[in-house]
Scaffold this motif. Structure first.
Motif, PDB file in Angstrom:
ATOM      1  N   SER A 230     -21.253   1.769  -1.272  1.00 25.98           N
ATOM      2  CA  SER A 230     -20.791   1.448   0.480  1.00 25.98           C
ATOM      3  C   SER A 230     -20.666  -0.173   0.376  1.00 25.98           C
ATOM      4  CB  SER A 230     -22.305   1.513   1.627  1.00 25.98           C
ATOM      5  OG  SER A 230     -22.909  -0.139   0.869  1.00 25.98           O
TER       6      SER A 230
ATOM      7  N   ILE B 125     -26.520   6.716  12.142  1.00 26.89           N
ATOM      8  CA  ILE B 125     -27.760   6.148  11.536  1.00 26.89           C
ATOM      9  C   ILE B 125     -29.002   6.978  10.668  1.00 26.89           C
ATOM     10  CG2 ILE B 125     -29.129   4.432  11.782  1.00 26.89           C
ATOM     11  CD1 ILE B 125     -26.050   3.499  11.818  1.00 26.89           C
TER      12      ILE B 125
ATOM     13  N   SER C 229     -21.307  -3.299   0.015  1.00 27.49           N
ATOM     14  CA  SER C 229     -22.807  -4.194   0.460  1.00 27.49           C
ATOM     15  C   SER C 229     -22.696  -4.558  -0.883  1.00 27.49           C
ATOM     16  CB  SER C 229     -24.164  -3.047   1.020  1.00 27.49           C
ATOM     17  OG  SER C 229     -24.138  -2.189   1.749  1.00 27.49           O
TER      18      SER C 229
ATOM     19  N   ALA D 229     -31.955   1.979   2.599  1.00 24.99           N
ATOM     20  CA  ALA D 229     -30.970   0.975   2.425  1.00 24.99           C
ATOM     21  C   ALA D 229     -31.493  -0.461   2.936  1.00 24.99           C
ATOM     22  CB  ALA D 229     -29.922   1.698   2.592  1.00 24.99           C
TER      23      ALA D 229
ATOM     24  N   HIS E  46     -29.713   4.993   5.212  1.00 22.69           N
ATOM     25  CA  HIS E  46     -29.461   3.928   5.769  1.00 22.69           C
ATOM     26  C   HIS E  46     -30.573   3.034   5.942  1.00 22.69           C
ATOM     27  CE1 HIS E  46     -26.192   6.937   7.462  1.00 22.69           C
ATOM     28  NE2 HIS E  46     -25.496   6.342   6.458  1.00 22.69           N
ATOM     29  N   ARG E  47     -31.654   3.395   7.092  1.00 18.96           N
ATOM     30  CA  ARG E  47     -32.388   2.576   7.118  1.00 18.96           C
ATOM     31  C   ARG E  47     -33.071   2.060   6.004  1.00 18.96           C
ATOM     32  NH1 ARG E  47     -32.853   5.668  11.586  1.00 18.96           N
ATOM     33  NH2 ARG E  47     -34.029   7.605  11.241  1.00 18.96           N
TER      34      ARG E  47
ATOM     35  N   LEU F   6     -22.791  -0.883   7.601  1.00 22.17           N
ATOM     36  CA  LEU F   6     -23.290  -0.026   8.043  1.00 22.17           C
ATOM     37  C   LEU F   6     -22.534   1.361   8.197  1.00 22.17           C
ATOM     38  CD1 LEU F   6     -24.561  -1.715  11.172  1.00 22.17           C
ATOM     39  CD2 LEU F   6     -26.233  -0.991   9.413  1.00 22.17           C
ATOM     40  N   PRO F   7     -22.571   2.526   8.786  1.00 24.13           N
ATOM     41  CA  PRO F   7     -22.032   3.886   8.418  1.00 24.13           C
ATOM     42  C   PRO F   7     -20.858   3.541   9.078  1.00 24.13           C
ATOM     43  CG  PRO F   7     -24.050   4.520   9.152  1.00 24.13           C
ATOM     44  CD  PRO F   7     -24.046   3.182   8.262  1.00 24.13           C
TER      45      PRO F   7
ATOM     46  N   TYR G 228     -26.597   4.904  -1.554  1.00 27.90           N
ATOM     47  CA  TYR G 228     -25.965   4.218  -0.569  1.00 27.90           C
ATOM     48  C   TYR G 228     -25.283   2.742  -0.396  1.00 27.90           C
ATOM     49  CZ  TYR G 228     -23.970   2.600   4.494  1.00 27.90           C
ATOM     50  OH  TYR G 228     -23.209   2.372   4.835  1.00 27.90           O
TER      51      TYR G 228
ATOM     52  N   ALA H  35     -30.571   5.659  -0.877  1.00 28.37           N
ATOM     53  CA  ALA H  35     -30.560   4.661  -0.166  1.00 28.37           C
ATOM     54  C   ALA H  35     -30.301   3.662  -1.351  1.00 28.37           C
ATOM     55  CB  ALA H  35     -32.170   4.206  -0.032  1.00 28.37           C
TER      56      ALA H  35
END
Length: 96
Positions: free
Chosen positions: A61, A77, A63, A84, A81-82, A70-71, A57, A54
């Motif tokens: 990503s 998902i 972010s 992260a 991802h959750r 989000l991807p 990511y 995470a």
């Protein structure tokens, strides 16, 4: 406490019925305990790895502290991802 022998409460039923059955299936209480310890260790390792993935990511990503990416819609998902997203939210609260 006399209620400990009654299967009226789920906790007692687990203690009085389920755990002995699991020990019987495992071969002994000691083998069941060892198996449960192994499962616990595996769970800790998986949680640690999920946290690392995470964080990776988040790092890759794009972010930032202001937004979470989000991807792409075509990607599912995942738990990574959750997790992260949880990390990102905690950053805003002065966490991670």
């Amino acid at each position: 406490d006399s209620s400990n022998t009654s299967s009226k409460y789920k906790r007692n039923r687990i203690r009085n019925e389920l755990l002995p059955l699991m020990a019987d299936i495992a071969g002994s209480e000691e083998l069941l305990e060892k198996r449960l310890e192994n499962l616990s260790q595996q769970s800790r390792e998986m949680s640690h790895n999920l946290l690392l993935w995470a964080q990776r990511y988040l790092d890759n990503s794009g972010s930032s502290n202001d937004f979470f990416i989000l991807p792409p819609k075509k990607e599912e998902i995942t738990s990574i991802h959750r997790e992260a997203l949880h990390l990102w939210c905690r950053r805003g609260e002065g966490g991670v």
